[in-house]
Motif scaffolding. Structure first.
Motif, PDB file in Angstrom:
ATOM      1  N   ASN A 123     -18.579  -2.465  57.710  1.00 21.41           N
ATOM      2  CA  ASN A 123     -18.901  -1.340  58.592  1.00 21.41           C
ATOM      3  C   ASN A 123     -18.996  -0.049  57.789  1.00 21.41           C
ATOM      4  OD1 ASN A 123     -17.585   1.103  60.185  1.00 21.41           O
ATOM      5  ND2 ASN A 123     -18.583  -0.162  61.730  1.00 21.41           N
ATOM      6  N   LEU A 124     -18.060   0.161  56.860  1.00 20.11           N
ATOM      7  CA  LEU A 124     -18.072   1.373  56.043  1.00 20.11           C
ATOM      8  C   LEU A 124     -19.265   1.388  55.096  1.00 20.11           C
ATOM      9  CD1 LEU A 124     -14.252   1.530  55.252  1.00 20.11           C
ATOM     10  CD2 LEU A 124     -15.515   3.017  56.820  1.00 20.11           C
ATOM     11  N   ALA A 125     -19.653   0.225  54.582  1.00 19.24           N
ATOM     12  CA  ALA A 125     -20.803   0.157  53.688  1.00 19.24           C
ATOM     13  C   ALA A 125     -22.096   0.534  54.397  1.00 19.24           C
ATOM     14  CB  ALA A 125     -20.925  -1.250  53.107  1.00 19.24           C
ATOM     15  N   ILE A 126     -22.139   0.340  55.717  1.00 21.36           N
ATOM     16  CA  ILE A 126     -23.317   0.698  56.499  1.00 21.36           C
ATOM     17  C   ILE A 126     -23.249   2.139  56.988  1.00 21.36           C
ATOM     18  CG2 ILE A 126     -24.597   0.179  58.622  1.00 21.36           C
ATOM     19  CD1 ILE A 126     -23.613  -2.751  58.290  1.00 21.36           C
ATOM     20  N   THR A 127     -22.055   2.587  57.397  1.00 21.88           N
ATOM     21  CA  THR A 127     -21.947   3.928  57.976  1.00 21.88           C
ATOM     22  C   THR A 127     -21.938   5.030  56.920  1.00 21.88           C
ATOM     23  OG1 THR A 127     -19.524   3.709  58.080  1.00 21.88           O
ATOM     24  CG2 THR A 127     -20.777   3.110  60.050  1.00 21.88           C
ATOM     25  N   VAL A 136     -24.772  -4.961  50.916  1.00 27.10           N
ATOM     26  CA  VAL A 136     -24.392  -6.357  51.152  1.00 27.10           C
ATOM     27  C   VAL A 136     -23.212  -6.333  52.122  1.00 27.10           C
ATOM     28  CG1 VAL A 136     -23.674  -8.541  50.125  1.00 27.10           C
ATOM     29  CG2 VAL A 136     -25.125  -6.964  48.817  1.00 27.10           C
ATOM     30  N   ALA A 137     -23.475  -6.703  53.365  1.00 28.18           N
ATOM     31  CA  ALA A 137     -22.474  -6.597  54.431  1.00 28.18           C
ATOM     32  C   ALA A 137     -22.035  -7.989  54.874  1.00 28.18           C
ATOM     33  CB  ALA A 137     -23.043  -5.819  55.615  1.00 28.18           C
ATOM     34  N   TRP A 138     -20.758  -8.279  54.651  1.00 20.59           N
ATOM     35  CA  TRP A 138     -20.196  -9.568  55.039  1.00 20.59           C
ATOM     36  C   TRP A 138     -19.494  -9.422  56.387  1.00 20.59           C
ATOM     37  CZ3 TRP A 138     -20.953 -13.885  51.904  1.00 20.59           C
ATOM     38  CH2 TRP A 138     -21.434 -13.625  50.619  1.00 20.59           C
ATOM     39  N   TYR A 139     -20.012 -10.140  57.386  1.00 19.19           N
ATOM     40  CA  TYR A 139     -19.504 -10.190  58.770  1.00 19.19           C
ATOM     41  C   TYR A 139     -19.025  -8.817  59.274  1.00 19.19           C
ATOM     42  CZ  TYR A 139     -15.682 -11.756  55.625  1.00 19.19           C
ATOM     43  OH  TYR A 139     -14.806 -11.911  54.570  1.00 19.19           O
ATOM     44  N   LEU A 163     -27.155  -9.309  55.316  1.00 15.13           N
ATOM     45  CA  LEU A 163     -26.148  -9.545  56.346  1.00 15.13           C
ATOM     46  C   LEU A 163     -25.679 -10.994  56.231  1.00 15.13           C
ATOM     47  CD1 LEU A 163     -27.784  -7.841  59.479  1.00 15.13           C
ATOM     48  CD2 LEU A 163     -25.963  -6.919  58.029  1.00 15.13           C
ATOM     49  N   TRP A 164     -24.387 -11.152  55.993  1.00 17.11           N
ATOM     50  CA  TRP A 164     -23.783 -12.482  55.904  1.00 17.11           C
ATOM     51  C   TRP A 164     -22.857 -12.637  57.114  1.00 17.11           C
ATOM     52  CZ3 TRP A 164     -25.015 -16.077  52.142  1.00 17.11           C
ATOM     53  CH2 TRP A 164     -25.837 -15.613  51.123  1.00 17.11           C
ATOM     54  N   GLY A 184     -38.750  -2.226  59.948  1.00 15.81           N
ATOM     55  CA  GLY A 184     -39.396  -2.398  58.663  1.00 15.81           C
ATOM     56  C   GLY A 184     -38.459  -2.619  57.495  1.00 15.81           C
ATOM     57  N   LYS A 185     -37.174  -2.807  57.762  1.00 16.54           N
ATOM     58  CA  LYS A 185     -36.232  -3.069  56.674  1.00 16.54           C
ATOM     59  C   LYS A 185     -36.383  -4.511  56.183  1.00 16.54           C
ATOM     60  CE  LYS A 185     -34.173   0.979  57.028  1.00 16.54           C
ATOM     61  NZ  LYS A 185     -34.321   2.005  55.969  1.00 16.54           N
ATOM     62  N   ASN A 186     -36.144  -4.695  54.907  1.00 17.26           N
ATOM     63  CA  ASN A 186     -36.137  -6.028  54.316  1.00 17.26           C
ATOM     64  C   ASN A 186     -34.730  -6.595  54.458  1.00 17.26           C
ATOM     65  OD1 ASN A 186     -36.633  -8.357  52.839  1.00 17.26           O
ATOM     66  ND2 ASN A 186     -36.381  -7.325  50.865  1.00 17.26           N
ATOM     67  N   VAL A 187     -34.502  -7.331  55.528  1.00 18.08           N
ATOM     68  CA  VAL A 187     -33.170  -7.833  55.858  1.00 18.08           C
ATOM     69  C   VAL A 187     -33.076  -9.323  55.536  1.00 18.08           C
ATOM     70  CG1 VAL A 187     -31.445  -8.155  57.674  1.00 18.08           C
ATOM     71  CG2 VAL A 187     -32.899  -6.118  57.677  1.00 18.08           C
ATOM     72  N   SER A 188     -32.139  -9.664  54.675  1.00 16.70           N
ATOM     73  CA  SER A 188     -31.807 -11.056  54.409  1.00 16.70           C
ATOM     74  C   SER A 188     -30.580 -11.389  55.247  1.00 16.70           C
ATOM     75  CB  SER A 188     -31.519 -11.266  52.918  1.00 16.70           C
ATOM     76  OG  SER A 188     -30.994 -12.558  52.695  1.00 16.70           O
ATOM     77  N   GLU A 189     -30.777 -12.201  56.256  1.00 19.07           N
ATOM     78  CA  GLU A 189     -29.683 -12.525  57.190  1.00 19.07           C
ATOM     79  C   GLU A 189     -29.332 -14.002  57.075  1.00 19.07           C
ATOM     80  OE1 GLU A 189     -29.330 -13.048  61.959  1.00 19.07           O
ATOM     81  OE2 GLU A 189     -30.221 -11.164  61.272  1.00 19.07           O
TER      82      GLU A 189
END
Length: 335
Positions: free
Chosen positions: A140-144, A193-196, A266-267, A289-294
């Protein structure tokens, strides 16, 4: 055999990385507990540093519901990142709730990134190749954190036109630091890189648990109550639950477009109560338009890779970490 059911350990389990050194940085207000930064450096760091060459940096935020955990919890991740990416990893020891509820941890993450930017030359860091990683609360902090940077770098006027999102920001300790800082021009957050991650605080835990694929495998209520009441204690008189700095899934399109990097991993965990919101967030980012690897990891609960179970299959966890590192390498090649 499923990932969750494979409990036969390797005879020689890989060791966690050890921090090469630790630095402490002051926080506001004066006299508060300092933020500790734990540096993990590749084997050639000392020699390469003498030549003036710089390393990409992965700034990592640990999990623990904002009130538990330690910056060294992700040492297996740090080991794999050093091996696969050759980056310096910095674990951020942000201050914990309930003594430091929201927005304290967000401020600390901003302060840590600003400090690294200011001392990049001293520690041979290439801040133009910055990756943010995090686990659970740390995700959450890595995104905010990038959204907070964006408030002052590109979207200042637009944010001020939306009072519900700009309220109380002027009183945050990191606000003045962001305004005054001269190192932001050198900073480029090129990937997350966001894990759960938790990305929406407005939905109740009971609803998330009920809608999950395996309710019995979700975090117990005693833990989720501890996390929630520590970080965002009721009543929500400031509207913090729907703030983009707690619930990035609710951020307006322009914030996500301008604030987040183009490349995001997103993992997610199949048996996690946060799976649905993570998938929804990924879909929204892709629509922008984001390049999201989910990646949804099958048959594992929240925090599967942080379990204290000595029989966990660290080799399989490392394989997932290596896949994430491949994504980091691909992004860094573009910068």
């Amino acid at each position: 055999m499923s990932f969750a059911g494979n409990y036969i350990p390797k005879l020689k389990a890989p060791k966690r990385a050890k921090p090469a050194f630790v630095r402490s940085i002051s926080t506001a207000p004066q006299g508060s507990k300092p933020i500790e930064l734990f540096f993990y450096t590749p084997p050639d760091y000392a020699d390469r540093k003498k030549t003036g060459r710089k390393y990409p940096v992965v700034v990592d935020f640990h999990g623990g519901g904002f009130c538990l955990g330690h910056a060294t919890d992700d040492r297996h991740w740090a080991r794999v990142v050093m091996e696969e990416v050759g980056a310096v990893v910095v674990g951020v020891g942000y201050r914990l709730a309930p003594e430091h509820p929201f927005p304290g941890p967000v401020d600390d993450c901003i302060d840590a990134i600003l400090w690294l930017s200011a001392h990049a030359t001293e520690y041979s860091l290439d801040m133009s190749q910055t990756v943010l990683s995090g686990f659970s609360a740390g995700a959450n902090l890595a995104i905010t954190a990038p959204l907070r940077f964006e408030f002052f770098t590109k979207m200042h006027d637009q944010m001020l036109s939306v009072p519900s999102q700009a309220s109380d920001l002027s009183r945050w300790p990191s606000t003045q630091a962001l305004i005054e800082n001269s190192h932001l021009e050198e900073l480029n957050i090129c990937s997350i890189v966001a894990w759960y991650p938790i990305v929406d605080w407005t939905a109740s835990r009971s609803e998330k648990r009920r809608m999950s694929r395996m309710p019995k495998k979700t975090l117990p209520k005693v833990f989720t109550d501890l996390f929630d009441y520590s970080y965002l204690p009721p009543p929500d008189v400031h509207g913090y639950h729907c703030s983009p700095y707690t619930s990035p899934a609710l951020a307006p399109d322009y914030m996500l477009n301008e604030g987040l990097p183009s490349n995001i991993q997103l993992w997610l965990c199949e048996w996690d109560m946060l799976l649905a919101e993570g998938e929804k967030f990924g879909h929204r980012l892709r629509s922008l338009g984001k390049n999201v690897s989910e990646t949804m990891i099958p048959e594992v609960p929240h925090g599967f890779d942080q379990s204290a179970n000595p029989l966990r299959d660290q080799a399989k966890i490392d394989d997932l970490y290596r896949q994430a590192c491949q994504g980091i390498r691909d992004v860094l090649k573009q910068h």
